[in-house]
Design a protein around this motif. Structure first.
Motif, PDB file in Angstrom:
ATOM      1  N   GLY A 104       0.816  -1.211   0.000  1.00 48.18           N
ATOM      2  CA  GLY A 104       0.000   0.000   0.000  1.00 48.18           C
ATOM      3  C   GLY A 104       0.845   1.255   0.000  1.00 48.18           C
ATOM      4  N   MET A 105       1.946   1.235   0.726  1.00 44.48           N
ATOM      5  CA  MET A 105       2.822   2.413   0.770  1.00 44.48           C
ATOM      6  C   MET A 105       3.541   2.611  -0.562  1.00 44.48           C
ATOM      7  N   LEU A 106       3.859   1.511  -1.234  1.00 43.41           N
ATOM      8  CA  LEU A 106       4.479   1.640  -2.550  1.00 43.41           C
ATOM      9  C   LEU A 106       3.505   2.243  -3.556  1.00 43.41           C
ATOM     10  N   LEU A 107       2.224   1.958  -3.373  1.00 47.42           N
ATOM     11  CA  LEU A 107       1.220   2.489  -4.290  1.00 47.42           C
ATOM     12  C   LEU A 107       0.873   3.948  -3.993  1.00 47.42           C
ATOM     13  N   SER A 108       0.734   4.289  -2.721  1.00 45.47           N
ATOM     14  CA  SER A 108       0.242   5.626  -2.366  1.00 45.47           C
ATOM     15  C   SER A 108       1.248   6.478  -1.618  1.00 45.47           C
ATOM     16  N   GLY A 109       2.403   5.931  -1.288  1.00 45.21           N
ATOM     17  CA  GLY A 109       3.397   6.707  -0.577  1.00 45.21           C
ATOM     18  C   GLY A 109       3.179   6.675   0.935  1.00 45.21           C
ATOM     19  N   GLU A 110       4.208   7.100   1.660  1.00 48.52           N
ATOM     20  CA  GLU A 110       4.132   7.074   3.119  1.00 48.52           C
ATOM     21  C   GLU A 110       3.116   8.065   3.658  1.00 48.52           C
ATOM     22  N   GLN A 111       2.788   9.093   2.875  1.00 47.03           N
ATOM     23  CA  GLN A 111       1.811  10.067   3.344  1.00 47.03           C
ATOM     24  C   GLN A 111       0.437   9.440   3.530  1.00 47.03           C
ATOM     25  N   ALA A 112       0.215   8.274   2.918  1.00 51.85           N
ATOM     26  CA  ALA A 112      -1.075   7.604   3.085  1.00 51.85           C
ATOM     27  C   ALA A 112      -1.275   7.185   4.542  1.00 51.85           C
ATOM     28  N   LEU A 113      -0.171   6.843   5.222  1.00 52.34           N
ATOM     29  CA  LEU A 113      -0.274   6.491   6.633  1.00 52.34           C
ATOM     30  C   LEU A 113      -0.514   7.722   7.486  1.00 52.34           C
ATOM     31  N   ALA A 114       0.124   8.821   7.110  1.00 51.51           N
ATOM     32  CA  ALA A 114      -0.061  10.047   7.884  1.00 51.51           C
ATOM     33  C   ALA A 114      -1.497  10.543   7.803  1.00 51.51           C
ATOM     34  N   GLN A 115      -2.170  10.255   6.706  1.00 52.01           N
ATOM     35  CA  GLN A 115      -3.546  10.690   6.539  1.00 52.01           C
ATOM     36  C   GLN A 115      -4.550   9.704   7.119  1.00 52.01           C
ATOM     37  N   ALA A 116      -4.068   8.548   7.575  1.00 49.13           N
ATOM     38  CA  ALA A 116      -4.972   7.541   8.135  1.00 49.13           C
ATOM     39  C   ALA A 116      -5.508   8.015   9.475  1.00 49.13           C
ATOM     40  N   PRO A 117      -6.750   7.667   9.817  1.00 53.24           N
ATOM     41  CA  PRO A 117      -7.321   8.089  11.107  1.00 53.24           C
ATOM     42  C   PRO A 117      -6.609   7.412  12.269  1.00 53.24           C
ATOM     43  N   ASP A 134     -17.142   8.015  10.053  1.00 61.08           N
ATOM     44  CA  ASP A 134     -16.657   9.304   9.564  1.00 61.08           C
ATOM     45  C   ASP A 134     -15.225   9.245   9.041  1.00 61.08           C
ATOM     46  N   ASP A 135     -14.548   8.137   9.300  1.00 60.58           N
ATOM     47  CA  ASP A 135     -13.162   8.042   8.850  1.00 60.58           C
ATOM     48  C   ASP A 135     -13.100   7.846   7.333  1.00 60.58           C
ATOM     49  N   LEU A 136     -12.064   8.397   6.732  1.00 60.19           N
ATOM     50  CA  LEU A 136     -11.845   8.201   5.310  1.00 60.19           C
ATOM     51  C   LEU A 136     -11.371   6.774   5.059  1.00 60.19           C
ATOM     52  N   PRO A 137     -11.786   6.150   3.969  1.00 60.52           N
ATOM     53  CA  PRO A 137     -11.325   4.795   3.662  1.00 60.52           C
ATOM     54  C   PRO A 137      -9.850   4.800   3.289  1.00 60.52           C
ATOM     55  N   PRO A 138      -9.201   3.649   3.344  1.00 61.45           N
ATOM     56  CA  PRO A 138      -7.801   3.572   2.933  1.00 61.45           C
ATOM     57  C   PRO A 138      -7.620   4.040   1.493  1.00 61.45           C
TER      58      PRO A 138
END
Length: 212
Positions: free
Chosen positions: A69-82, A115-119
């Protein structure tokens, strides 16, 4: 000494016999308990090993999906996770030969808020699902590990008690009983000799007078 004053004579011998019989029965009971606990320990150790392997497997799977998942969306995807909530666990207990230990655990990982955004991608969604399995597997392992620890501790205590009885108290009581029986036998022999002497006919005290 056996720890308590033993009265002399037949009463002391009887008390020592009772103590020895109690110690022998106690050792037999403890040895049967030990055999049962050793069998249960083997099963618990296998359960702990299975739980540990499952936990490691789930964790490896979750980390693999997370990396994808991080390779696809980058490490910022984790920072944006709830922010993750708290998981809950409810442990059930049972008793084995007097040892209270975990029998199982019901674990509820943290739920996602509506209310959380999906992955950001399907790999991260899969990682989230598998990490919930990781939490459950970790809880199962913790319960299995604690059950094994408690039963193993009781095995050590039981072994110590058996050794104390077999190598200390039983030999000591046996020696005291043998000494008491020997002393009683000697006393009875001496009393028998005194009774025979007392009942033996006595010789006349004066000599017979001769007449010429």
């Amino acid at each position: 000494m056996s720890g308590r004053r033993v009265p002399p004579g037949r009463a002391g011998r009887l008390r020592l016999r009772l103590r020895l019989d109690t110690a022998l029965r106690g050792a037999d009971v403890l040895e049967r308990k030990l055999l049962f606990l050793l069998e249960r320990e083997r099963a618990m150790r296998q359960a702990e090993e299975d739980a540990a392997r499952l936990w490691a497997s789930r964790l490896h799977e979750a980390e693999t999906w997370l990396l994808r998942g991080m390779l696809l969306s980058g490490e910022q995807a984790l920072a944006q996770a709830p922010a993750a909530g708290r998981a809950t666990a409810e442990i059930t207990y049972t008793t084995t030969m007097g040892v209270r230990h975990p029998a199982g655990v019901t674990c509820a990982p943290a739920a996602r808020s509506p209310d959380d955004l999906p992955p950001r991608n399907t790999a991260l969604a899969r990682a989230e699902t598998v990490y919930r399995d990781v939490v459950r597997a970790a809880a199962d392992y913790a319960a299995a590990h604690e059950a094994l620890r408690l039963v193993a501790a009781e095995i050590r205590r039981t072994r110590q008690r058996v050794r104390a009885l077999r190598h200390h108290w039983i030999p000591r009581l046996s020696e005291e009983l043998a000494a008491a029986e020997q002393s009683l036998e000697q006393t009875e022999h001496e009393e028998s000799v005194r009774r025979r002497w007392a009942s033996a006919p006595t010789e006349p005290t004066g000599a017979a007078t001769s007449h010429t």
